[in-house]
Design a protein around this motif. Structure first.
Motif, PDB file in Angstrom:
ATOM      1  N   GLY A  79      23.542  26.828   7.290  1.00 16.66           N
ATOM      2  CA  GLY A  79      24.629  26.391   6.439  1.00 16.66           C
ATOM      3  C   GLY A  79      24.701  24.872   6.306  1.00 16.66           C
ATOM      4  N   LEU A  80      25.513  24.413   5.379  1.00 19.14           N
ATOM      5  CA  LEU A  80      25.587  23.002   5.036  1.00 19.14           C
ATOM      6  C   LEU A  80      26.718  22.288   5.771  1.00 19.14           C
ATOM      7  CD1 LEU A  80      25.081  23.281   1.161  1.00 19.14           C
ATOM      8  CD2 LEU A  80      23.351  23.166   2.959  1.00 19.14           C
ATOM      9  N   GLY A  81      26.446  21.056   6.169  1.00 19.11           N
ATOM     10  CA  GLY A  81      27.469  20.223   6.777  1.00 19.11           C
ATOM     11  C   GLY A  81      27.789  20.613   8.205  1.00 19.11           C
ATOM     12  N   LYS A  82      28.754  19.914   8.764  1.00 18.24           N
ATOM     13  CA  LYS A  82      29.102  20.149  10.160  1.00 18.24           C
ATOM     14  C   LYS A  82      29.750  21.507  10.383  1.00 18.24           C
ATOM     15  CE  LYS A  82      33.621  17.802   9.973  1.00 18.24           C
ATOM     16  NZ  LYS A  82      34.455  16.720  10.579  1.00 18.24           N
ATOM     17  N   HIS A  83      30.269  22.084   9.330  1.00 27.23           N
ATOM     18  CA  HIS A  83      30.888  23.420   9.438  1.00 27.23           C
ATOM     19  C   HIS A  83      29.913  24.536   9.092  1.00 27.23           C
ATOM     20  CE1 HIS A  83      34.780  21.633  10.179  1.00 27.23           C
ATOM     21  NE2 HIS A  83      34.711  20.934   9.038  1.00 27.23           N
ATOM     22  N   GLN A  84      28.672  24.171   8.821  1.00 25.57           N
ATOM     23  CA  GLN A  84      27.621  25.144   8.493  1.00 25.57           C
ATOM     24  C   GLN A  84      28.074  26.107   7.388  1.00 25.57           C
ATOM     25  OE1 GLN A  84      26.956  26.641  12.568  1.00 25.57           O
ATOM     26  NE2 GLN A  84      25.008  25.525  12.590  1.00 25.57           N
ATOM     27  N   GLN A  85      28.482  25.551   6.298  1.00 33.49           N
ATOM     28  CA  GLN A  85      29.042  26.318   5.188  1.00 33.49           C
ATOM     29  C   GLN A  85      27.966  27.124   4.476  1.00 33.49           C
ATOM     30  OE1 GLN A  85      31.049  23.870   2.333  1.00 33.49           O
ATOM     31  NE2 GLN A  85      31.763  25.592   1.086  1.00 33.49           N
ATOM     32  N   VAL A  86      28.235  28.406   4.266  1.00 30.57           N
ATOM     33  CA  VAL A  86      27.281  29.278   3.574  1.00 30.57           C
ATOM     34  C   VAL A  86      27.867  29.883   2.295  1.00 30.57           C
ATOM     35  CG1 VAL A  86      26.040  29.886   5.689  1.00 30.57           C
ATOM     36  CG2 VAL A  86      27.958  31.308   4.932  1.00 30.57           C
ATOM     37  N   ASP A  87      29.152  29.628   2.028  1.00 32.13           N
ATOM     38  CA  ASP A  87      29.781  30.192   0.842  1.00 32.13           C
ATOM     39  C   ASP A  87      30.728  29.172   0.226  1.00 32.13           C
ATOM     40  OD1 ASP A  87      31.449  30.596   3.217  1.00 32.13           O
ATOM     41  OD2 ASP A  87      32.833  31.594   1.858  1.00 32.13           O
ATOM     42  N   ASP A  88      31.100  29.404  -1.031  1.00 31.69           N
ATOM     43  CA  ASP A  88      32.001  28.484  -1.725  1.00 31.69           C
ATOM     44  C   ASP A  88      32.711  29.247  -2.835  1.00 31.69           C
ATOM     45  OD1 ASP A  88      33.300  26.164  -2.425  1.00 31.69           O
ATOM     46  OD2 ASP A  88      31.473  24.947  -2.507  1.00 31.69           O
ATOM     47  N   TYR A  89      33.732  28.587  -3.431  1.00 31.56           N
ATOM     48  CA  TYR A  89      34.461  29.200  -4.531  1.00 31.56           C
ATOM     49  C   TYR A  89      33.556  29.329  -5.750  1.00 31.56           C
ATOM     50  CZ  TYR A  89      38.590  28.217  -1.708  1.00 31.56           C
ATOM     51  OH  TYR A  89      39.505  28.177  -0.693  1.00 31.56           O
ATOM     52  N   GLN A  90      33.778  30.353  -6.548  1.00 31.70           N
ATOM     53  CA  GLN A  90      32.932  30.565  -7.713  1.00 31.70           C
ATOM     54  C   GLN A  90      33.367  29.699  -8.882  1.00 31.70           C
ATOM     55  OE1 GLN A  90      33.446  34.503  -9.652  1.00 31.70           O
ATOM     56  NE2 GLN A  90      34.947  34.949  -8.053  1.00 31.70           N
ATOM     57  N   TYR A  91      32.405  29.203  -9.613  1.00 32.18           N
ATOM     58  CA  TYR A  91      32.697  28.444 -10.833  1.00 32.18           C
ATOM     59  C   TYR A  91      33.400  29.347 -11.837  1.00 32.18           C
ATOM     60  CZ  TYR A  91      29.754  24.440  -9.547  1.00 32.18           C
ATOM     61  OH  TYR A  91      29.222  23.332  -8.941  1.00 32.18           O
ATOM     62  N   GLY A  92      34.353  28.779 -12.525  1.00 31.02           N
ATOM     63  CA  GLY A  92      35.092  29.541 -13.530  1.00 31.02           C
ATOM     64  C   GLY A  92      36.321  30.219 -12.978  1.00 31.02           C
ATOM     65  N   GLY A  93      36.523  30.097 -11.651  1.00 31.42           N
ATOM     66  CA  GLY A  93      37.703  30.697 -11.039  1.00 31.42           C
ATOM     67  C   GLY A  93      37.520  32.176 -10.752  1.00 31.42           C
ATOM     68  N   GLY A  94      38.484  32.730 -10.077  1.00 32.46           N
ATOM     69  CA  GLY A  94      38.436  34.140  -9.732  1.00 32.46           C
ATOM     70  C   GLY A  94      38.463  34.342  -8.231  1.00 32.46           C
ATOM     71  N   ALA A  95      38.869  35.535  -7.826  1.00 33.96           N
ATOM     72  CA  ALA A  95      38.997  35.848  -6.400  1.00 33.96           C
ATOM     73  C   ALA A  95      37.638  36.064  -5.770  1.00 33.96           C
ATOM     74  CB  ALA A  95      39.857  37.099  -6.229  1.00 33.96           C
ATOM     75  N   GLY A  96      37.548  35.695  -4.503  1.00 33.00           N
ATOM     76  CA  GLY A  96      36.330  35.978  -3.744  1.00 33.00           C
ATOM     77  C   GLY A  96      35.379  34.803  -3.684  1.00 33.00           C
ATOM     78  N   MET A  97      34.731  34.662  -2.529  1.00 29.84           N
ATOM     79  CA  MET A  97      33.773  33.589  -2.304  1.00 29.84           C
ATOM     80  C   MET A  97      32.360  34.056  -2.657  1.00 29.84           C
ATOM     81  SD  MET A  97      35.784  31.214  -1.151  1.00 29.84           S
ATOM     82  CE  MET A  97      34.907  29.997  -0.162  1.00 29.84           C
ATOM     83  N   VAL A  98      31.494  33.097  -2.920  1.00 28.36           N
ATOM     84  CA  VAL A  98      30.108  33.388  -3.308  1.00 28.36           C
ATOM     85  C   VAL A  98      29.159  32.723  -2.312  1.00 28.36           C
ATOM     86  CG1 VAL A  98      28.349  33.110  -5.094  1.00 28.36           C
ATOM     87  CG2 VAL A  98      30.728  33.532  -5.741  1.00 28.36           C
TER      88      VAL A  98
END
Length: 236
Positions: free
Chosen positions: A42-61
């Motif tokens: 994952g990315l950064g110090k938090h080891q991020q593997v997901d993020d909010y979706q472009y265009g809005g909407g529920a759920g992470m990608v």
């Protein structure tokens, strides 16, 4: 065969590969299953593997960068026949697909999670998308275990009796016939006499008739497909 499984929840895959046939297959060096935790990639110090979706909407990608980097790391070590993504909108996994995959040498299975993966993962990395049914579960881990189990058990030497896999349900396009073991009678319910006769030709005929009847009653779609294929073969 080696199967590398990429997941954000590796603990979900501890049990399925630690028991029974899959465990023996690995002990015999007939198959190797390696589970990779995506989080360290994952990315950064938090080891991020997901993020909010472009265009809005529920759920992470699930983000492309961690997946891409891990897949490239694996590909640098060996050649893979398929990179499989488990997703509800993939091709329906069936026995025919399991048979084909059992002939491969190295597979990567990517487990989706949240709302799935960035489409670019599917466009750039994935070579096969599979679904185990028309329903949604929390992630691809259980589905990946199903695919791995179905494939590994077909590898020669995994089952103590290799003919067992050849008589499984779906192998010939039909459901398997009823099976019985001792005692020959239990509370008034007897094993069919033909199975006790020792007459192998009659036993095989009975099993075929039972398979046809069971398939016709329970899976008319499979039965119709079997009949059509059988008639097509007769014409040739």
């Amino acid at each position: 065969m080696r199967i590398d499984i990429i997941t954000v929840h590796p603990d979900l895959l501890t049990g399925p590969f630690s028991h029974s046939i899959l465990k023996r297959a690995q002990e015999r060096k007939l198959a190797e299953v390696v589970v990779h935790d995506l989080r360290p990639w994952g990315l950064g110090k938090h080891q991020q593997v997901d993020d909010y979706q472009y265009g809005g909407g529920a759920g992470m990608v699930m983000m492309i960068e961690p997946i891409y980097n891990l897949v490239q790391h694996l590909k640098a070590q060996r050649k893979y026949d398929e990179v499989i993504y488990m997703t509800p909108d993939g091709e329906r996994f069936d026995q025919h697909t399991a048979n084909k995959l059992s002939l491969k040498e190295n597979l990567i299975i990517l487990c989706g999670h949240y709302k799935g993966v960035d489409q670019r993962v599917r466009d750039m990395l994935v070579t096969m998308e599979l679904s185990i049914g028309d329903f949604v579960i929390s992630g691809g881990e259980l589905a990946a275990a199903v695919v791995a189990d179905a494939v590994i058990r077909l590898i020669p030497g995994v089952l103590n009796d290799e003919t067992s896999a050849l008589t499984d349900t779906f192998q010939d396009g039909l459901l398997a016939p009823p099976v019985f073991t001792r005692p020959p009678e239990f509370m008034g319910h007897r094993v069919p006499e033909v199975l006790l006769s020792g007459h192998q030709a009659k036993i095989e005929q009975w099993r075929l008739e039972q398979s046809l009847q069971r398939t016709r009653e329970r899976r008319p779609d499979l039965y119709q497909k079997f009949i059509e294929t059988d008639h097509a073969n007769e014409k040739h």
